[in-house]
Design a protein around this motif. Structure first.
Motif: not given
Length: 400
Positions: A312-313, A362-367
């Motif tokens: 992701r980064e 937790t990796v994703l932020t937009t959901p």
């Protein structure tokens, strides 16, 4: 007023009665909701106005009471109450939560003034003498009769005051809003301008009667025509914002449902055992959208152990370096990490024996928001970065 059988009044009255009955359960559940209470009062009074102003109803009231023209103060009272209810509804409708107390006080004063006018109308009728029944031209026929004359003038004055007040309130509020609400307020204001013309026609006919002339055509034909068009405009003005809000809300839900399709398709293998809440093509969009969003969140939860923060980064860094806005870059990075995770999840499901999934935070932020899901879905469908990361994950999976 020329509708001798009353159908032109009874049919819209029946529709309004049905609308009133449909609103009553909501009022019973929320008896303290002042806006809802104002709507129910307005609908009930509108029903009564249409029911009582039909010629057969006027005749029936006069016969039942045994008093010639007893229907006149009843109709004047109902119309005055309806005008007051319109003002009260607009006051509650246009007030913000911070202005609720002020709106409540102004509504109370309006209600008291309306009741005072109604009491005065009926008192003047009792004091006056109107022995001959007049169903259509009472205004001009009794324009010189003591007390009856004052009753008619008081009704017209109250009606004019309400029309001016509603026009000012609607125009003032219309400057602060947009869309269907603004259009509705414009129609209501236009309707009350016609109400003012109705009052002018009535007063002109009465003035002509005082001068010894016969302008009763203004009161008997022109004024009722103006009132009919006015009622149509006002009713449409009140209904239009509700319909517009409903249509806009449905359109937004359908649009979000469509835009979420790429994300839903990406996760379809991870959610193949989800509970199906749909009922075929008749399923409401609310259920469809809830189902799709629920499946997406379940799918993200299923592949979460295979999400890699470093991927992701890397995607985020590439997007920012390419000049992408931070919000969009976040969505692309999440989509790239998700696409890679789905490939890894599918490989793990097909492995024999099935390997234990890695652990991940937790990796994703937009959901975290509906709009975030939409941006992520659009990235899955259009982003070259996402396609590149997905292809790399597939090649890595094949190499193993």
């Amino acid at each position: 007023m020329n509708d001798s059988n009353g159908l032109g009044f009874y049919l819209p009255g029946a529709v309004l009665l049905l609308a009133t009955v449909m609103k009553l359960p909501a009022l019973c559940r929320n008896p303290r909701d002042e806006l809802l209470r104002s709507v129910c009062v307005l609908l009930a009074l509108a029903t009564a106005v249409f029911g009582c102003t039909a010629i057969p109803s006027l005749i029936a009231v006069n016969r039942i009471t045994g008093i010639p023209n007893a229907a006149a103060p009843l109709v004047f009272s109902l119309l005055t109450a309806f005008s007051g209810a319109n003002i009260v509804l607009i006051l509650h409708w246009s007030s913000t939560p911070e202005e609720a107390g002020r709106a409540r006080r102004r509504s109370r004063r309006c209600t008291l003034a309306t009741l005072a006018v109604i009491v005065a109308i009926n008192t003047l009728f009792v004091l006056g003498d109107a022995p001959e029944e007049r169903l259509r031209d009472l205004d001009t026929y009794y324009a010189t009769t003591p007390y009856i004359r004052e009753m008619i003038l008081l009704y017209i004055a109250a009606h004019t005051t309400a029309a001016v007040t509603m026009t000012v309130l609607c125009r003032r509020w219309a400057r602060e809003v947009h869309g269907g609400l603004r259009a509705g307020l414009a129609l209501i204001a236009a309707g009350y301008v016609l109400n003012l013309l109705y009052d002018v026609a009535k007063l002109a006919a009465i003035g002509a009667r005082w001068a010894g002339r016969d302008w009763s055509v203004l009161s008997v034909q022109l004024a009722p025509a103006l009132a009919s068009v006015s009622a149509l405009l006002i009713a449409t003005g009140f209904v239009l914002p509700l319909i517009s809000q409903h249509v806009t809300s449905r359109w937004r839900m359908w649009r979000r449902y469509r835009l979420l399709r790429p994300l839903h398709q990406e996760l379809r293998t991870a959610t193949r055992h989800s509970i199906d809440l749909s009922a075929g093509s008749w399923t409401p969009i609310e259920i469809r959208l809830t189902q799709r969003e629920s499946d997406i969140h379940d799918g993200i939860l299923a592949v979460n152990p295979y999400l890699h923060a470093d991927l992701r980064e890397q995607a985020l860094r590439e997007e920012l370096e390419a000049g992408r806005a931070p919000e969009e870059a976040e969505a692309v990075a999440d989509a790239a990490a998700l696409a890679s995770a789905v490939v890894a999840w599918e490989r793990a499901q097909n492995a024999s024996p099935r390997s234990a999934p890695p652990t991940a935070g937790t990796v994703l932020t937009t959901p975290n928001s509906p709009q975030g899901l939409v941006r992520m879905s659009l990235a899955l469908a259009k982003s070259g970065t996402v396609r590149s990361f997905r292809q790399s994950a597939i090649l890595e999976s094949s190499a193993r």
